[in-house]
Design a protein around this motif. Structure first.
Motif: not given
Length: 395
Positions: A289-305, A361-371
């Motif tokens: 999540f240290d890696f993907i948070w900039p690509y999912a900030t609206p959801k990360m804000n929901m998570m923070a709540q 690949s099945r799992l990685l494809a769901r990430s908001p940021k590709s790897y």
């Protein structure tokens, strides 16, 4: 937007839910029941409420215990053979994720030819043609979500692979928090962070929907507010109930939205170093999540709540970073090792881990940021060194 949502046909949840078991068995017209149960769970007497219900109704059953955590394929194939020999007409799974996975896999394999290996997601060559036997899944930990999903995980030489098909979905799930009351603190911690991982990964998944978001948010709230208390004091019934409920709805969320980077990198860690699944997820969780948070900030804000770390004067970036730090804090507070060195991983092992993770690949494809390969390697380095980028900038 339009979306679909899939779940078990029936869920019995709450205190004393296990008492519904005889009615469930009768609803399938079953006469011979095969019970898959963790040996440790049987030894601890946790299966007794289940077998007592079957005994009271005079239901014929056999308890099969030749199981192990993170099961290799041969354990699954032996289970299938034993199930066929007993001539069962219903399967019950009781225990943690591995026991439930074996129960689901065996029930489906009962109606299909070949080995479990033939049907694996990444390397299998066969497709299921028949649903197999009906199955009732009863978790004794609050974490894996296996009672809710259609995934059965198996260990290979250097990684893990899965059976995944709608046929593996439980016909009925029974979630009774009383069965988790005596689970040791270490297992409570690992399975609890596993459940939290399901919820947070489902929330940021590219396949998330309004319904999976609603479930994920509630699961994050319940688990994050209760896991520390449950690990400290396993007798706290309210906290145990919150964890059981949170785990189940996290399962419903991630089953439909999917998990991604944490699980993709955790599978090789479990396969190569035999790190239990919950701990593998936990040690990687904050670094992904240290890696993907900039690509999912609206959801990360929901998570923070949902994590209860959001403050009104925070920017989106500050809230996202606060969520990442809270994930790290939870892992540390429940005393799961904070970096890979604690699991015997050497720096020279990181390339092999990376090679194995790229195949998920099945799992990685769901990430908001590709790897990329380099980015996966970088995440293993971060987890090896125990360093978060957000820690350098968050005040």
């Amino acid at each position: 937007m339009s979306f679909s949502f899939v779940s078990p046909l029936r869920i019995e949840a709450g205190e004393a839910a296990v008492k519904q078991l005889p009615n469930l068995v009768k609803s399938f017209g079953a006469e011979r029941v095969f019970v898959f149960a963790d040996p440790g769970v049987v030894k601890a007497g946790i299966t007794t409420p289940v077998t007592d219900e079957l005994d009271q109704e005079g239901i014929t059953y056999y308890v099969y215990q030749d199981l192990q955590p993170e099961p290799p394929i041969h354990i699954g194939d032996h289970a299938v053979a034993a199930l066929k020999d007993f001539q069962a007409d219903l399967v019950i799974g009781v225990g943690g994720g591995s026991a439930l996975d074996i129960a689901s896999a065996a029930a489906v394999m009962h109606g299909n030819e070949g080995s479990i290996e033939d049907y694996l997601n990444l390397s299998g060559t066969k497709s299921f043609q028949h649903k197999g036997l009906p199955k009732i899944l009863i978790p004794t930990t609050a974490g894996t979500g296996a009672e809710i999903t259609d995934i059965a995980v198996f260990s290979l030489e250097n990684t893990k692979d899965v059976l995944t098909h709608e046929y593996l979905l439980a016909d009925a799930a029974v979630v009774d928090p009383a069965l988790t009351y005596t689970v040791p603190a270490s297992i409570t911690a690992a399975t609890g962070v596993d459940a939290l991982t399901h919820a947070v990964e489902a929330l940021v998944s590219v396949n998330a929907t309004p319904l999976t978001d609603t479930l994920a948010m509630k699961a994050i709230q319940l688990i994050s507010s209760s896991i520390r208390q449950t690990v400290r004091d396993g007798s706290n019934k309210e906290a145990r109930s919150n964890m059981a409920w949170g785990s189940m709805i996290a399962g419903l969320s991630f089953y439909n939205a999917g998990v991604s980077g944490v699980h993709a990198l955790a599978y090789p860690l479990g396969g190569m170093f035999k790190v239990p699944h919950g701990e593998a997820n936990a040690v990687l969780l904050p670094y992904i999540f240290d890696f993907i948070w900039p690509y999912a900030t609206p959801k990360m804000n929901m998570m923070a709540q949902a994590l209860n770390v959001y403050e009104e004067d925070m920017s989106e970036e500050e809230a996202a970073k606060a969520a990442v730090l809270e994930l790290k804090s939870i892992v540390e507070d429940v005393q799961i090792p904070a970096d890979l060195t604690h699991f015997g991983v050497k720096r020279d092992d990181l390339k092999a881990l990376t090679e194995a993770a790229t195949k998920q690949s099945r799992l990685l494809a769901r990430s908001p940021k590709s790897y990329s390969y380099e980015e996966i390697f970088d995440r293993y380095v971060a987890a090896f060194e125990g360093k978060l980028e957000v820690s350098k900038t968050h005040s």
